[in-house]
Scaffold this active site. Structure first.
Site, PDB file in Angstrom:
ATOM      1  N   HIS A 164      46.600 -94.021  30.038  1.00 35.58           N
ATOM      2  CA  HIS A 164      45.212 -93.956  30.745  1.00 35.58           C
ATOM      3  C   HIS A 164      44.518 -95.773  30.586  1.00 35.58           C
ATOM      4  CE1 HIS A 164      42.544 -92.120  34.010  1.00 35.58           C
ATOM      5  NE2 HIS A 164      42.930 -93.747  35.027  1.00 35.58           N
ATOM      6  N   HIS A 182      49.929 -85.175  25.184  1.00 40.44           N
ATOM      7  CA  HIS A 182      48.754 -85.216  25.859  1.00 40.44           C
ATOM      8  C   HIS A 182      47.957 -86.424  25.320  1.00 40.44           C
ATOM      9  CE1 HIS A 182      45.591 -82.833  27.529  1.00 40.44           C
ATOM     10  NE2 HIS A 182      44.812 -83.296  27.306  1.00 40.44           N
ATOM     11  N   GLU A 183      47.742 -86.614  24.129  1.00 38.33           N
ATOM     12  CA  GLU A 183      46.686 -87.498  24.032  1.00 38.33           C
ATOM     13  C   GLU A 183      47.697 -89.482  24.625  1.00 38.33           C
ATOM     14  OE1 GLU A 183      44.059 -86.849  23.467  1.00 38.33           O
ATOM     15  OE2 GLU A 183      44.185 -85.291  22.403  1.00 38.33           O
ATOM     16  N   HIS A 236      46.659 -90.288  27.763  1.00 38.30           N
ATOM     17  CA  HIS A 236      45.071 -90.365  28.200  1.00 38.30           C
ATOM     18  C   HIS A 236      45.611 -92.564  27.589  1.00 38.30           C
ATOM     19  CE1 HIS A 236      43.266 -86.621  29.287  1.00 38.30           C
ATOM     20  NE2 HIS A 236      43.107 -86.426  27.837  1.00 38.30           N
TER      21      HIS A 236
END
Length: 680
Positions: free
Chosen positions: A476, A469-470, A473
């Site tokens: 991105h 999940h991190e 990010h």
């Protein structure tokens, strides 16, 4: 004082932060100096004898304050990941200064006149989409933050912002202090019954490190989660659950109840001062959801589907606990324990069975391999740049041509100066200036199980998905390719920012991905197919309860911020209990309160935005369905996701970006189907 390294050119490899040269006492003078320099840059824009243009006003404004932004990112990242009393004290002193400086910009009438002049002539300027977005964003940053107010209301706004900045910091400091304060020392080995060997060894090592006899448990997630999940001693599970649930809710000097009420009241006052009905109306104007009504409709529609499933699951769990241990009434300290036992019974699967296949280093390399297969990124660990703590890992990220894409920091283990949870942040944004594409410095921070004397760091499956999940990010941020720093990377609408992170979690359930990294830490054996099948089969286990829980947090957030009369709320606990009435499954516990430690909305940036997680789940389920239809490592789809979403930052409307990638609007059915809440 010797030269301040924060005010000198860094002259480091890749222009990275020179952590080894920075002392706490450097920060305050550096902030004051950088604020003065940034003010001078604003004065140059305001006092330009030339008529306002996009370049000399809007663009100049976006590139101003670069040094201040860099110092702020270093300081506030340390305040989250490696803080101490000195840093916390500086934060309390600096935050009002930064708030004042921000107001000095948005309430500067002469500056606003120049911005407004460019904005009013935008139709004749032949701007690119990114330039149009930047112009709109800059204009709104003034109009939405008081530029059109009369003078006495501007002063009131300054006062509110100054107080809010300090209250949010104090809220976070109290939660961290409460987390660090709690220790549960167990001296009888029989009280450890049910706990995995790894959890016991970690607790023993922690006790030894603090020169205590026995096994020490804390509220740090790698200590807390195994205890409430596996410990047979119900009374001890209750003790640690109550400690976690009562953080900053004890009526002492670390209590956050009045801070919560004050923050909510001031946010509402600020919103109405600016002409908005509520704080939620103010926030959501700049979100995909647009209005509180849309958020509530979205949440209630999902609630309608999830609640019957959640109630069935809860009833089954209660019956299971009754049959197994004659538990008459399921309490919150029973939930994780009996859920784990039921999951083991239904799927012959538990985290202890999976953990040997998820050695931290292997999972990190797995994330890197998947990023390489999808987005052509190469990760090389380097030791030529400074770290803020010895646990931090540092990487150089390049493309197939060997060109620098990003510097990547990864910080995985809990410590007293680090707040709980997991997050992604950056030490430097990406932007293009004077023809040079300046690359970002991105960081992820987690709190995973530390290695022990006999075992490496072995992750639970939940920790594996957290890392992915991190890392989503981080991708991105890393793949950002925009001109302006304020539109780069994760600088997007907050209900869009979770798409890249949540979509990456999907690869953790795919055989082709798991076989790349899920290998037994002792034998090197690839995770067996039957375990992969069990992971997939158990993916929707208690999904109704999980969805209900997540929706309840979003609805609590909206209740705090979409109400028109927050000043009439006298009791945080009573208000919260009333909101949870429609979504709570477990009996009420009078000693606990979520709001007083709800850092996402009272310290972080998620106020009126916690619904974003569920909103983005609709996006990510729909996006990953596109991958599944074409192959989870399909290069064409991956390139579209990189070019249309990951690289674009906030340069265009998020729905426009999504439709460019997907060819259609996201469909909620993909999420409901994945969650097992509708028939396939």
């Amino acid at each position: 004082m010797t030269k301040n390294p924060l005010l000198e050119p860094f002259n480091t490899a890749y222009n990275t932060a020179p952590f080894s040269k920075i002392n706490d006492e450097h920060f305050l003078p550096a902030f004051k100096n950088a604020i003065a320099k940034a003010k001078a840059e604003i004065d140059d824009i305001v006092n330009s004898p030339e008529a306002a243009t996009f370049q000399n006003t809007i663009e100049a404004l976006d590139f101003s304050g670069e040094q201040l932004d860099r110092i702020s990112s270093i300081f506030f990242n340390l305040n989250s990941a490696e803080t101490n009393e000195t840093i916390q004290k500086i934060a309390q002193e600096v935050s009002p200064l930064l708030s004042e400086f921000s107001n000095d910009i948005t309430l500067n009438e002469d500056l606003f006149k120049r911005v407004k002049a460019v904005y009013n002539s935008k139709d004749e300027l032949n701007l690119t989409t990114e330039q149009q977005t930047l112009l709109d964003k800059k204009y709104k940053s003034f109009s939405r933050n008081g530029a059109n107010l009369i003078q006495d209301k501007k002063e009131k706004l300054r006062e509110i912002d100054k107080i809010l900045s300090q209250l949010k910091l104090k809220f976070g400091e109290n939660v961290l202090a409460e987390t660090n304060k709690f220790e549960m020392l167990i001296t009888k080995e029989s009280d450890l019954s049910g706990l995995p060997d790894g959890a016991k060894e970690a607790a023993l090592q922690l006790a030894e490190s603090k020169k205590k006899e026995g096994w020490l448990f804390t509220l740090d997630y790698p200590s807390y989660i195994p205890f409430v999940t596996y410990a047979d001693n119900r009374e001890l599970r209750k003790n640690i659950t109550l400690a976690a649930g009562s953080k900053s809710f004890k009526g002492d000097d670390l209590d956050n109840q009045n801070i919560v009420l004050e923050i909510v009241k001031l946010r509402h006052e600020r919103a109405t001062l600016l002409g908005y009905k509520t704080h939620a109306h103010f926030v959501l104007e700049e979100r995909m959801a647009e209005t509180p009504k849309n958020v509530l409709n979205f949440s209630n529609e999902l609630l309608l589907k999830a609640k019957p499933a959640a109630e069935r699951e809860f009833k089954n769990l209660g019956n299971f606990a009754k049959t197994l241990d004659n538990i008459e009434r399921l309490e919150k300290w029973d939930g994780s324990y009996y859920s784990e036992k039921l999951k083991q019974k239904l799927f012959s699967l538990d985290d202890e069975l999976l953990k040997p296949y998820f050695k931290l280093e292997n999972v990190i390399n797995g994330a890197f391999t998947i990023a390489n297969k999808l987005f052509d990124l190469n990760f090389q660990e380097i030791d030529t740049i400074d770290k803020y703590h010895e646990d931090v890992l540092t990487y150089k990220v390049t493309n197939p041509k060997g060109e620098l894409i990003s510097i990547f920091y990864a910080d995985f283990f809990p410590r007293s100066g680090k707040r709980n949870g997991a997050w992604m942040t950056s030490f430097k944004p990406q932007y293009i200036k004077n023809g040079e594409n300046s690359r970002p410095h991105v960081s992820i921070v987690c709190n995973f199980t530390k290695p022990t004397k006999t075992k490496p760091s072995l992750l639970t499956f939940n920790e594996v998905t957290t890392l992915f999940h991190e890392f989503g990010h981080a991708l991105h941020g890393m793949l950002a390719n925009t001109t302006y720093p304020s539109l780069s990377g994760t600088s997007v609408y907050w209900d869009f920012v979770e798409l890249p992170s949540q979509v990456m979690e999907n690869w953790c359930y795919e055989k082709e991905a798991l076989e790349l990294f899920a290998k037994h830490y002792e034998t090197g054996e690839v995770i067996p197919m039957d375990l992969i099948d069990k992971i997939k089969a158990s993916a929707t286990f208690h999904e109704g309860m999980q969805t209900l829980r997540q929706l309840s947090f979003g609805l609590l957030d909206m209740s705090w911020h979409a109400g028109e009369s927050p000043e009439v709320i006298k009791s945080v606990k009573a208000f919260e209990s009333d909101v949870f009435k429609n979504t709570s499954l477990y009996p009420e516990i009078k000693e606990t309160c979520m709001s007083t430690a709800f850092s996402h909305i009272f310290q972080g940036g998620y106020s009126s935005g916690y619904y974003s997680y569920k909103w983005a789940e609709v996006l990510d389920a729909d996006a990953f369905e596109y991958f599944k239809e074409n192959g989870v490592f399909n290069k064409t789809i991956a390139n579209k996701f990189k070019e249309c979403v990951l690289s674009q930052g906030g340069t265009d409307n998020p729905m426009t970006l999504y439709k460019r990638f997907r060819g259609q609007k996201p469909r909620p059915e993909a999420l409901l189907k994945r969650a097992g809440l509708i028939e396939v």
